[in-house]
Design a protein around this motif. Structure first.
Motif, PDB file in Angstrom:
ATOM      1  N   ASP A   6      -2.693  -0.607  -5.559  1.00  0.00           N
ATOM      2  CA  ASP A   6      -2.285  -2.004  -5.666  1.00  0.00           C
ATOM      3  C   ASP A   6      -3.538  -2.865  -5.783  1.00  0.00           C
ATOM      4  O   ASP A   6      -4.644  -2.466  -5.375  1.00  0.00           O
ATOM      5  CB  ASP A   6      -1.378  -2.438  -4.508  1.00  0.00           C
ATOM      6  CG  ASP A   6      -2.073  -2.400  -3.163  1.00  0.00           C
ATOM      7  OD1 ASP A   6      -3.033  -1.622  -3.004  1.00  0.00           O
ATOM      8  OD2 ASP A   6      -1.644  -3.148  -2.261  1.00  0.00           O
ATOM      9  N   ASP A  48       0.823  -1.219   0.000  1.00  0.00           N
ATOM     10  CA  ASP A  48       0.000   0.000   0.000  1.00  0.00           C
ATOM     11  C   ASP A  48       0.855   1.268   0.000  1.00  0.00           C
ATOM     12  O   ASP A  48       0.449   2.284  -0.573  1.00  0.00           O
ATOM     13  CB  ASP A  48      -0.942   0.011   1.210  1.00  0.00           C
ATOM     14  CG  ASP A  48      -2.237  -0.735   0.926  1.00  0.00           C
ATOM     15  OD1 ASP A  48      -2.698  -0.722  -0.233  1.00  0.00           O
ATOM     16  OD2 ASP A  48      -2.794  -1.333   1.866  1.00  0.00           O
ATOM     17  N   ARG A  96      -5.358   8.050  -6.314  1.00  0.00           N
ATOM     18  CA  ARG A  96      -6.207   7.294  -7.233  1.00  0.00           C
ATOM     19  C   ARG A  96      -6.994   8.211  -8.162  1.00  0.00           C
ATOM     20  O   ARG A  96      -7.656   7.735  -9.071  1.00  0.00           O
ATOM     21  CB  ARG A  96      -7.225   6.462  -6.432  1.00  0.00           C
ATOM     22  CG  ARG A  96      -6.583   5.413  -5.572  1.00  0.00           C
ATOM     23  CD  ARG A  96      -7.638   4.707  -4.741  1.00  0.00           C
ATOM     24  NE  ARG A  96      -7.011   3.686  -3.887  1.00  0.00           N
ATOM     25  CZ  ARG A  96      -7.682   2.905  -3.063  1.00  0.00           C
ATOM     26  NH1 ARG A  96      -8.996   3.014  -2.966  1.00  0.00           N
ATOM     27  NH2 ARG A  96      -7.051   2.013  -2.341  1.00  0.00           N
ATOM     28  N   SER A 107      -5.578  -5.517  -4.569  1.00  0.00           N
ATOM     29  CA  SER A 107      -5.862  -6.434  -3.466  1.00  0.00           C
ATOM     30  C   SER A 107      -7.240  -7.063  -3.627  1.00  0.00           C
ATOM     31  O   SER A 107      -7.430  -8.223  -3.298  1.00  0.00           O
ATOM     32  CB  SER A 107      -5.728  -5.722  -2.123  1.00  0.00           C
ATOM     33  OG  SER A 107      -6.452  -4.521  -2.118  1.00  0.00           O
TER      34      SER A 107
HETATM   35 MG   LIG Z   1      -4.294  -0.697  -1.599  1.00  0.00          MG
END
Ligand SMILES: [Mg+2]
Length: 346
Positions: free
Chosen positions: A235, A84, A158, A237
């Motif tokens: 990432d 993260d 993001r 996940s």
């Molecule tokens: Mg993440």
């Protein structure tokens, strides 16, 4: 759980246990001023943005100790947090580790867990600077916080993806999910209900992806060397679909990704066939890959396409176009987040 060589936690007590597990830790980062041993750790970050991420893992919800060795659990618990920090385009530096454990666990179990944790931290140059241990009535709970740093102008959120940006993913997708399916299938063997050994031959990669995921610090370093700053990044996940939708929602954009460009390992494909599952669905929604998903301006096309381990899977569009997957035969499917959400009813 180890049957032989079992030392009860009570022989050391809480403070003794922390001291025992954290002994010999040498700090690798100049930002770590003081670690375990006082009321708080002391960190120093002049002129940097400080990144903080935290993660809670519950036995029976996030992991199953019938097939996850404690050393692997420690490794993975550290990696998911480190990942993260990388996903913000940062460098991980410190970690705190808090554990609640029932009487089932002994000192040797915690040594195993910490061995995995320390291995991951050594690999990524992270200092363990604190934490807490306490008792739990049932099972094991782990809370890890990772602290990292980034230059002010280097943090990647993001929400920065723009129309025409290229969508990139690292590594390959779906293998960790197939590894989980495989472990679940062989669970009866682990429980001793079957006489046979679990059959994992030729499927080692899938198990590794599930039990020992890696965080892509190598990619963060490479991007920096190439002078590429992604416009958005996270990432993977919960699965590619879910993460793409996060980026598009937060960036007020849409996207088109192409099935034929989704990177999938051969073993993942073989396993999907064996389980009679749709391969693309597994890769899009499986999750736990801990690969990076990022967008770059189209001007970086040449640079990113030359990067090893990075695949271009599509592009960002206007928000009105929504998020869609284009299949091999040219059909458009709206992306759905089937990512794993423990708080949502099935
Ligand atoms: Mg993440």
């Amino acid at each position: 759980m180890q049957e032989t060589n079992r030392t009860e936690i009570s022989t050391l007590g809480e403070f003794g246990l922390i001291k025992h597990l954290t002994q010999g830790i040498e700090f690798k980062n100049s930002s770590t001023k003081y670690g375990v041993g006082d009321d708080a750790a002391v960190l120093e970050y002049p002129d940097k943005q400080v990144l903080v991420t935290t993660d809670l893992l519950m036995e029976g919800v996030h992991f199953d100790l019938t097939y996850v060795p404690l050393k692997h659990l420690g490794y993975k618990a550290a990696i998911v947090n480190i990942s993260d920090i990388y996903a913000m385009n940062g460098t991980p530096r410190q970690m705190t580790v808090s554990i609640a454990l029932s009487k089932r666990f002994c000192i040797e179990d915690m040594e195993e867990f910490y061995a995995g944790l320390r291995l991951a931290c050594n690999l990524h140059n992270v200092d363990i600077v604190g934490g807490d241990t306490t008792s739990s009535l049932t099972g094991l709970a782990i809370s890890i916080t990772c602290i990292g740093e980034a230059d002010k102008d280097k943090v990647v959120y993001r929400n920065g993806a723009k129309e025409t940006d290229l969508i990139c993913v690292t590594g390959d997708l779906g293998a960790a999910y197939m590894g989980l399916q495989l472990l679940e299938r062989e669970k009866t063997v682990f429980k001793g209900e079957k006489d046979a050994q679990p059959d994992f031959a030729g499927k080692e990669y899938l198990l590794e992806r599930q039990l020992k995921p890696e965080a892509r610090g190598d990619i963060i370093q490479k991007l920096s060397e190439l002078n590429i700053k992604p416009t958005a990044m996270m990432d993977i996940s919960d699965g590619l679909s879910s993460e793409l939708m996060h980026i598009c929602t937060q960036s007020n954009a849409g996207c088109r990704v192409y099935e034929e460009h989704i990177p999938i390992d051969y073993q993942t494909a073989v396993m999907a066939e064996e389980f009679n599952m749709n391969l693309t669905t597994c890769a899009m929604n499986g999750g736990e890959d801990y690969e990076l998903l990022f967008t770059v301006p189209i001007a970086d096309h040449e640079k990113v396409s030359a990067m090893e381990g990075v695949k271009l899977i599509g592009h960002i569009t206007k928000p009105e176009l929504g998020c869609a997957l284009i299949t091999r035969d040219g059909q458009e499917f709206e992306l759905k987040a089937q990512g794993w959400n423990p708080l949502k009813e099935k």
